[in-house]
Design a protein around this motif. Sequence first.
Motif, PDB file in Angstrom:
ATOM      1  N   LEU A   1      -3.130  16.343  19.553  1.00 24.80           N
ATOM      2  CA  LEU A   1      -2.412  16.069  18.312  1.00 24.80           C
ATOM      3  C   LEU A   1      -0.944  15.750  18.587  1.00 24.80           C
ATOM      4  O   LEU A   1      -0.312  16.357  19.444  1.00 24.80           O
ATOM      5  N   TYR A   2      -0.454  14.776  17.811  1.00 28.48           N
ATOM      6  CA  TYR A   2       0.923  14.335  17.923  1.00 28.48           C
ATOM      7  C   TYR A   2       1.721  14.800  16.711  1.00 28.48           C
ATOM      8  O   TYR A   2       1.149  15.178  15.681  1.00 28.48           O
ATOM      9  N   ILE A   3       3.043  14.705  16.838  1.00 27.33           N
ATOM     10  CA  ILE A   3       3.906  15.171  15.745  1.00 27.33           C
ATOM     11  C   ILE A   3       3.559  14.515  14.411  1.00 27.33           C
ATOM     12  O   ILE A   3       3.436  15.184  13.392  1.00 27.33           O
ATOM     13  N   HIS A   4       3.359  13.187  14.410  1.00 29.82           N
ATOM     14  CA  HIS A   4       3.134  12.524  13.119  1.00 29.82           C
ATOM     15  C   HIS A   4       1.851  13.017  12.465  1.00 29.82           C
ATOM     16  O   HIS A   4       1.735  13.079  11.247  1.00 29.82           O
ATOM     17  N   GLN A   5       0.880  13.411  13.294  1.00 29.56           N
ATOM     18  CA  GLN A   5      -0.366  13.926  12.727  1.00 29.56           C
ATOM     19  C   GLN A   5      -0.159  15.316  12.128  1.00 29.56           C
ATOM     20  O   GLN A   5      -0.682  15.637  11.063  1.00 29.56           O
ATOM     21  N   LEU A   6       0.615  16.133  12.820  1.00 32.98           N
ATOM     22  CA  LEU A   6       0.896  17.475  12.298  1.00 32.98           C
ATOM     23  C   LEU A   6       1.617  17.387  10.958  1.00 32.98           C
ATOM     24  O   LEU A   6       1.327  18.124  10.029  1.00 32.98           O
ATOM     25  N   LYS A   7       2.544  16.429  10.870  1.00 34.05           N
ATOM     26  CA  LYS A   7       3.267  16.260   9.608  1.00 34.05           C
ATOM     27  C   LYS A   7       2.309  15.863   8.504  1.00 34.05           C
ATOM     28  O   LYS A   7       2.375  16.363   7.388  1.00 34.05           O
ATOM     29  N   LYS A   8       1.410  14.937   8.828  1.00 30.83           N
ATOM     30  CA  LYS A   8       0.458  14.476   7.816  1.00 30.83           C
ATOM     31  C   LYS A   8      -0.490  15.594   7.381  1.00 30.83           C
ATOM     32  O   LYS A   8      -0.875  15.688   6.221  1.00 30.83           O
ATOM     33  N   ILE A   9      -0.868  16.402   8.322  1.00 30.53           N
ATOM     34  CA  ILE A   9      -1.750  17.522   7.994  1.00 30.53           C
ATOM     35  C   ILE A   9      -1.066  18.467   7.023  1.00 30.53           C
ATOM     36  O   ILE A   9      -1.708  19.160   6.244  1.00 30.53           O
TER      37      ILE A   9
ATOM     38  N   MET B   1     -10.793   8.125  21.046  1.00 33.84           N
ATOM     39  CA  MET B   1     -10.291   7.737  19.722  1.00 33.84           C
ATOM     40  C   MET B   1      -9.444   6.468  19.842  1.00 33.84           C
ATOM     41  O   MET B   1      -8.575   6.391  20.698  1.00 33.84           O
ATOM     42  N   PRO B   2      -9.674   5.472  18.969  1.00 34.21           N
ATOM     43  CA  PRO B   2      -8.859   4.252  19.048  1.00 34.21           C
ATOM     44  C   PRO B   2      -7.419   4.567  18.696  1.00 34.21           C
ATOM     45  O   PRO B   2      -7.159   5.505  17.950  1.00 34.21           O
ATOM     46  N   ASN B   3      -6.530   3.801  19.238  1.00 32.86           N
ATOM     47  CA  ASN B   3      -5.131   4.026  18.921  1.00 32.86           C
ATOM     48  C   ASN B   3      -4.871   3.610  17.474  1.00 32.86           C
ATOM     49  O   ASN B   3      -4.962   2.448  17.099  1.00 32.86           O
ATOM     50  N   LEU B   4      -4.551   4.605  16.662  1.00 33.92           N
ATOM     51  CA  LEU B   4      -4.455   4.369  15.222  1.00 33.92           C
ATOM     52  C   LEU B   4      -3.376   3.371  14.861  1.00 33.92           C
ATOM     53  O   LEU B   4      -3.545   2.525  14.003  1.00 33.92           O
ATOM     54  N   PHE B   5      -2.263   3.489  15.550  1.00 35.93           N
ATOM     55  CA  PHE B   5      -1.115   2.689  15.199  1.00 35.93           C
ATOM     56  C   PHE B   5      -1.433   1.199  15.369  1.00 35.93           C
ATOM     57  O   PHE B   5      -1.251   0.380  14.472  1.00 35.93           O
ATOM     58  N   GLN B   6      -1.993   0.853  16.537  1.00 36.64           N
ATOM     59  CA  GLN B   6      -2.333  -0.541  16.803  1.00 36.64           C
ATOM     60  C   GLN B   6      -3.359  -1.054  15.806  1.00 36.64           C
ATOM     61  O   GLN B   6      -3.272  -2.158  15.297  1.00 36.64           O
ATOM     62  N   HIS B   7      -4.317  -0.205  15.527  1.00 33.92           N
ATOM     63  CA  HIS B   7      -5.376  -0.542  14.616  1.00 33.92           C
ATOM     64  C   HIS B   7      -4.811  -0.977  13.260  1.00 33.92           C
ATOM     65  O   HIS B   7      -5.189  -1.992  12.696  1.00 33.92           O
ATOM     66  N   GLN B   8      -3.820  -0.228  12.766  1.00 31.50           N
ATOM     67  CA  GLN B   8      -3.220  -0.542  11.481  1.00 31.50           C
ATOM     68  C   GLN B   8      -2.525  -1.907  11.505  1.00 31.50           C
ATOM     69  O   GLN B   8      -2.686  -2.705  10.601  1.00 31.50           O
ATOM     70  N   LEU B   9      -1.767  -2.181  12.587  1.00 29.51           N
ATOM     71  CA  LEU B   9      -1.040  -3.443  12.700  1.00 29.51           C
ATOM     72  C   LEU B   9      -1.989  -4.621  12.668  1.00 29.51           C
ATOM     73  O   LEU B   9      -1.811  -5.591  11.935  1.00 29.51           O
TER      74      LEU B   9
ATOM     75  N   ASN C   1     -12.346  15.093  11.858  1.00 29.11           N
ATOM     76  CA  ASN C   1     -11.182  14.557  12.561  1.00 29.11           C
ATOM     77  C   ASN C   1     -10.029  14.267  11.604  1.00 29.11           C
ATOM     78  O   ASN C   1      -9.849  13.149  11.148  1.00 29.11           O
ATOM     79  N   TYR C   2      -9.228  15.282  11.338  1.00 30.13           N
ATOM     80  CA  TYR C   2      -8.130  15.104  10.396  1.00 30.13           C
ATOM     81  C   TYR C   2      -7.002  14.259  10.978  1.00 30.13           C
ATOM     82  O   TYR C   2      -6.030  13.957  10.301  1.00 30.13           O
ATOM     83  N   GLY C   3      -7.131  13.886  12.233  1.00 30.49           N
ATOM     84  CA  GLY C   3      -6.174  12.956  12.811  1.00 30.49           C
ATOM     85  C   GLY C   3      -6.468  11.526  12.365  1.00 30.49           C
ATOM     86  O   GLY C   3      -5.636  10.638  12.515  1.00 30.49           O
ATOM     87  N   ASN C   4      -7.654  11.289  11.800  1.00 34.40           N
ATOM     88  CA  ASN C   4      -8.030   9.965  11.311  1.00 34.40           C
ATOM     89  C   ASN C   4      -7.462   9.761   9.898  1.00 34.40           C
ATOM     90  O   ASN C   4      -7.617  10.610   9.024  1.00 34.40           O
ATOM     91  N   ALA C   5      -6.819   8.606   9.689  1.00 35.78           N
ATOM     92  CA  ALA C   5      -6.098   8.385   8.426  1.00 35.78           C
ATOM     93  C   ALA C   5      -7.006   8.449   7.195  1.00 35.78           C
ATOM     94  O   ALA C   5      -6.625   9.004   6.162  1.00 35.78           O
TER      95      ALA C   5
END
Lengths: 418, 267
Positions: A359-367, B1-9, B120-124
């Motif tokens: 987990l990265y900072i931006h994900q923690l913030k979003k959580i 996991m795919p890189n989310l940032f690139q995926h969005q762009l 996976n709460y890391g997924n937008a």
Amino acid sequence: MSERLREKLNILADAAKYDVSCSSSGSDRKNTNKGVGNGHHSGICHTYTEDGRCVSLLKILLTNHCIFDCAYCVSRRSNDIERAAFTVDEVVELTMNFYRRNYIEGLFLSSGIFKNADFTMERLLRVVKKLRLEENYNGYIHLKTIPGASDELITEAGLYADRMSINLEMPTETGLKLLAPEKSHQDVIKPLGFVKNQIIQFKEEKKLIKSVPKFVPAGQSTQMVIGATPETDKEIMYTAANFYKSFSLKRVYYSGYIPISNDSRMPILGTQPPLLRENRLYQTDWLMRFYGFDVRELLNDANPHLDTDIDPKLSWALRNMQHFPVDINTADYQMILRVPGIGVGSAQKIVQARKFGKLYIHQLKKIGIAYNRAKHFITCADSPYQLKDFQSHEIKGFILAESQSKYLKTPSNQILLF
Amino acid sequence: MPNLFQHQLYKQSIQSMIYIFDGSLEGLLTAVFEWFERKPGLTKIVSKERYQPNVFSQSFEILTERTKADRVWQGLTKRLDKKWMRQVYCSYLSEKPELHQDIFDFCIYIFQHPAGAEKNYGNAQVLSLAQTARKVEREKHRMEAFIRFQKTADGLFYCGIDPDFNVIPLLVNHFRNRYADQQWIIYDIKRHYGIFYNLETVEEIEMDIDINLLKKSNQHLLDEQEVLYADLWKNYFKSTNIVARKNTKLHTQHVPKRYWKYLTEKL
Ligand code: SF4
């Protein structure tokens, strides 16, 4: 007739309001007989008073006549106030009509003690029986256990009530003896213990025979008045922890004393109720119940009082910096829960989410964690490298500066959780 | 996991396919079905109502089909637990256009990944659905709390509401279970439909009578005791307040001003 009813309601609601519990949770009573009402597992606040407290139940006394003279109570017999008493039917009518309009989750019925304990308990019992048996009412009922009432009456009441409570009033026996010499903690301990054992017994029997009725399904609670007598926070919370444990209580309530008389044993009229202190006690209570803290970690001989400028979770962290920083991607759930700025919901999401990758900072913030607070206590995949280890007081300074509006500018009666 | 940032762009720069659907949940689920038939790559989904033709992209109109929608729903049910199925439904009831896209992407994501991907709460999209559903549930909970029935002269309990989200479908069970022995109507004034419980079942209704008929000025339509109990309730609300603890900020945080119009005790 409606004019007198209005007067009674005003007097008997006013006298009941110092009992702060208004919870309607913990009952799963179903509307099986096609009557009216059911329990809602987490309870519903139907409105909030202007002081921000939940209004869930119609909270009234059956009467404010009382043979006792507890110094901290408006209904004490030596107090020169207007007295009133509802009839059984009046309480039933009010409850049903409020409930049908969705004003309330149910009834919280208490009473001054008139004649004697059994006489009073018997009246309360008549109200709840009429609601359950004649009105087919399945909504919530919180009933006061009258100290000194017979086991038979208490057992019968428990068959109709969802929750029962009996108040400790003062956190220590010494405090109680000072203000209510006629009373003792023993009067509370006995019925609490009796009801607790009955609950266990009914549950056991229900396992064998399905038709065994529910007995106080939402459990028991108690209340302590804070600030009328000079107990420390440690004494208060040790009593609470002890009662949670010994009587499997669902809740302990802390009610900041609101001066109601010129009695020299207590804070004088016009003294501000200790609302910030009350809030800190509730925070401590939450940490004990939901965050896995032992009361001795939060309060002990070295720290007999809770800090006022910061919450008890942050205080604990700053006193125990050897446990930090916590690595969000590897630490166990219990430790993540202890990080200031991370609540139960976020901690659960974190341990789920990290299975899918760091987990990265931006994900923690979003959580949804309070990152600005938590950042001093954690590391995650892209935490900035820190050259210097900050001391607790420095961190406290950063957090206070950042959240100044939250901690210093707001009035002391603002309620905040973590 | 795919890189989310690139995926969005990537998604924003070459938006090649647009699916247009009728705005219904079935339409949205049908779109998911069609996507798997064709696999057109990244796809934008918009309701007919909001669609604006765009020279750079191709569009495809989805014809809602019950059987296709059902298959997608069944497929989701196999992968997601009850709680998650409800979150999908609640997100839809939020009526937010951006959630159409999130639900659509979420469904594809779930079907394309092994079981458990919804954790996976890391997924937008996962996070967006979980967070939106929470808001919708909160609105539902507020309605359960703030609805105030008025008893009419013919013994019916009525309340009009205008919730932020379309929560009426979520209210049926609670009110049917609770008020099983009285007839009641809950009516969404903004969305022009409501639910009526006739002591047996709950049915959807549309009324063309003027809602204002039931306002104060028309007390002859109300039960003769209605005014008494509304008044007693207001009295109770005042008596239970502790002046020494006044905290208006906290009060309005719990009962945002936009809900005051529902509340008998605030009138
Ligand atoms: S017994 Fe109860 S009602 Fe009576 S004075 Fe004491 S606290 Fe008040």
